[in-house]
Design a protein around this motif. Sequence first.
Motif, short mmCIF file in Angstrom:
data_model
loop_
_atom_site.label_atom_id
_atom_site.label_comp_id
_atom_site.label_asym_id
_atom_site.label_seq_id
_atom_site.Cartn_x
_atom_site.Cartn_y
_atom_site.Cartn_z
N ILE A 238 53.70 40.31 38.70
CA ILE A 238 54.26 40.59 37.38
C ILE A 238 53.19 41.18 36.47
O ILE A 238 53.36 42.23 35.87
CB ILE A 238 54.84 39.31 36.75
CG1 ILE A 238 56.09 38.86 37.53
CG2 ILE A 238 55.19 39.53 35.28
CD1 ILE A 238 56.60 37.50 37.13
N PHE A 239 52.04 40.49 36.39
CA PHE A 239 51.00 40.93 35.45
C PHE A 239 50.36 42.24 35.87
O PHE A 239 50.19 43.15 35.06
CB PHE A 239 49.95 39.84 35.29
CG PHE A 239 50.48 38.58 34.66
CD1 PHE A 239 51.14 38.63 33.44
CD2 PHE A 239 50.32 37.35 35.28
CE1 PHE A 239 51.64 37.48 32.85
CE2 PHE A 239 50.81 36.19 34.69
CZ PHE A 239 51.48 36.25 33.49
N GLU A 240 50.01 42.34 37.14
CA GLU A 240 49.33 43.55 37.57
C GLU A 240 50.29 44.74 37.57
O GLU A 240 49.86 45.89 37.41
CB GLU A 240 48.67 43.34 38.93
CG GLU A 240 47.61 42.24 38.86
CD GLU A 240 46.40 42.50 39.74
OE1 GLU A 240 46.47 43.40 40.59
OE2 GLU A 240 45.39 41.79 39.56
N GLY A 241 51.59 44.46 37.70
CA GLY A 241 52.57 45.53 37.56
C GLY A 241 52.61 46.08 36.14
O GLY A 241 53.05 47.21 35.91
N MET A 242 52.14 45.29 35.19
CA MET A 242 52.07 45.72 33.79
C MET A 242 50.68 46.23 33.42
O MET A 242 50.41 46.51 32.25
CB MET A 242 52.46 44.56 32.86
CG MET A 242 53.85 44.01 33.11
SD MET A 242 54.23 42.56 32.10
CE MET A 242 54.69 43.35 30.56
N GLY A 243 49.81 46.34 34.42
CA GLY A 243 48.48 46.85 34.16
C GLY A 243 47.50 45.81 33.65
O GLY A 243 46.47 46.15 33.07
N ILE A 244 47.83 44.54 33.86
CA ILE A 244 46.97 43.45 33.40
C ILE A 244 46.34 42.79 34.62
O ILE A 244 47.04 42.23 35.47
CB ILE A 244 47.78 42.40 32.60
CG1 ILE A 244 48.54 43.09 31.46
CG2 ILE A 244 46.87 41.31 32.06
CD1 ILE A 244 49.61 42.21 30.83
N LYS A 245 45.02 42.84 34.73
CA LYS A 245 44.33 42.27 35.89
C LYS A 245 44.49 40.76 35.88
O LYS A 245 44.30 40.10 34.85
CB LYS A 245 42.86 42.65 35.87
CG LYS A 245 42.12 42.32 37.16
CD LYS A 245 42.67 43.10 38.34
CE LYS A 245 42.30 44.56 38.29
NZ LYS A 245 42.74 45.28 39.51
N TYR A 246 44.84 40.22 37.02
CA TYR A 246 45.16 38.79 37.13
C TYR A 246 44.08 38.05 37.91
O TYR A 246 43.64 38.50 38.97
CB TYR A 246 46.51 38.63 37.82
CG TYR A 246 46.86 37.20 38.20
CD1 TYR A 246 47.56 36.38 37.31
CD2 TYR A 246 46.50 36.68 39.44
CE1 TYR A 246 47.88 35.08 37.66
CE2 TYR A 246 46.82 35.38 39.80
CZ TYR A 246 47.52 34.58 38.90
OH TYR A 246 47.84 33.29 39.25
N TYR A 247 43.67 36.88 37.40
CA TYR A 247 42.73 36.00 38.09
C TYR A 247 43.26 34.58 38.04
O TYR A 247 43.71 34.10 37.01
CB TYR A 247 41.33 36.06 37.45
CG TYR A 247 40.73 37.44 37.50
CD1 TYR A 247 40.15 37.92 38.66
CD2 TYR A 247 40.81 38.29 36.39
CE1 TYR A 247 39.64 39.21 38.72
CE2 TYR A 247 40.30 39.57 36.44
CZ TYR A 247 39.72 40.03 37.61
OH TYR A 247 39.22 41.30 37.68
N GLY A 248 43.19 33.91 39.17
CA GLY A 248 43.64 32.53 39.21
C GLY A 248 44.52 32.31 40.43
O GLY A 248 44.69 33.20 41.25
#
Length: 613
Positions: A238-248
């Motif tokens: 969801i997040f990376e599809g919006m261009g937001i790098k995800y960690y966790g």
Amino acid sequence: MDMENPLYHKIREMDYEELESLANKIRNYIYETVTKNTGHLASNLGVVELTLALYRIFDPKEDIVIWDTSHQAYIHKLLTGRWEAFKTLRQKNGISGFTNIFESEYDYFGAGHAGTSISAALGYEIGFKNQNIDKNIIAIIGDGAFTSGMVLESLNQLKSLHSKIKIILVNNEMSISENVGAIAKILNKVRLSNDYYAIKEKIKDTLESSEVGQDIEHTLKKIRDGIKHTVYNEAMSIFEGMGIKYYGPVDGHDIKSLEKYLRFIKNYDDGPCILHLKTIKGKGMDFAEENPTKYHGVSNKKSEKLSYSKVVGNVLKELGEKYNFVSFTAAMEEGTGLNILKSRYPEKVIDMGITEPSIVTAAGATRLAGTFAIVDIYSSFMQRAFDSIIHDIALQKIPVLYLLDRAGIVGEDGPTHHGVFDISYLRLVPDIEILTPLNAQDLANMLYTVLENDLEKPTFIRFPRGGEYIDIKDIINNLELVDEKWKVIKEESKENIVFVVGQLIEEYKELWDELNATIIGVRSVKPIDEGILKEYIKDNTNIFIVEENAIKGGFNEEIKTYIIKNKINIDSLVELGANDEFIPQGTRKELLDEYIVKPGYLREKIGITHKTK
């Protein structure tokens, strides 16, 4: 610790054993304070380690840290110079239970309602960029607030605005299996390596230099995305599809691990990123961990009163078998009493999360589909759905029942939660009704009546925080159909006429008994009872209006309009309610006495009867 020497400086010199000791001290201090003053417990216990780690890596004076809702910002307050002042938490003239820009330079954005942090962070970033100022901007938000429409709207803007804000998602709900978690941990170890990014860029540059290389790069990207969306949990896609790098996900209670990830996202400069933490609400206190909902908020007031919220829940539960209806709430099942209804009829309670506008609209469509719809939302939260009320409900004349819980003064939650605007913002909407029951039985009867008789218009029933010493069985046994006419509580002096809106009749009944006046209980603001007005508002009378709402736009304007329209020559008109100011925090009784009812003033202005003891 004072404002000149805040504690966050000292924690940077502590070792992990000392930090653990401080964490325990903080938990105990918060528990002692909220059990004395009232306040939010479980949510704060869940972010102790996060706040300690955060302020060892980031500087709360130089970096912009914004806490969503901010009911979990107690540790933030303790670390930023308010250790001693914390003893006054939520008391009159004390520090707020939420972040407050007027309270501290470390509170960058005030809150109280959920879902505003990412929008605020984005706004800060835009403002600083305009001045060529580079700062770390961090929004800390819980998974509950992530249901808010504002959050999704803001997330959708980050990539297009070339944002670099850092989001910390505090999540105590999302579950990830051990296998997936283990793989995610391995992949994160790679992703956190600076060498990884250096190598990635070199490979990218090489591949882009030829047509074959571009094809290979495209293929590798598809493989990478496939792995990401298969191996990681849904959050990442969801997040990376919006261009937001995800960690966790990361253990939100492991300070050392938190520091590693926080240090990395501090230096991450390739766009917006989100750090997903796994936390335990109520962490460190077994009773709060086992029942975080119960200990979300703690009150020192051990009242045997039956709350109006529980009246609603119990009455709907009693009527659930006979009437076909569904009820909606915005992440407040227990607060609104709908958990009582849910215990018997789970299919009749729909919690759509913190999405008030969506709930208002969905309930309208539910009614159009043929099912009676009830929406139960706090008055101050319903403000968010103003456009939906007008455009989707009133304009189409959809007869939905809206229950405005916490209408009026709420007490220690303060100005973000006082429900003193609903009469004003609803009065101007055409084709609706606003009902104001006088007491618990009246509230129950109104609920029963609308279910039995149905509705012709969108209808709002407002009632305050509080309750009465009454048995729910008595209320259920005395249910009856009622109209909306006002009630003459006491008929005494014909010169002094006091109109009291809603439950203030019950809460101040001893005062009304004292006054040398005729007391009218106003049971509906829209429509008004013109029969009562015609009978009691005459030439040479003194009119007093008492309402738990803003004077501007309030019920008093109905009375003034009536007087002007009918050219009545009254002697005086006194309006008592919330003036053109935000009412601070304090106990409900303190605030009602000082800002709304003003008993001393009424006694002096009207006079008292011989019945006074």
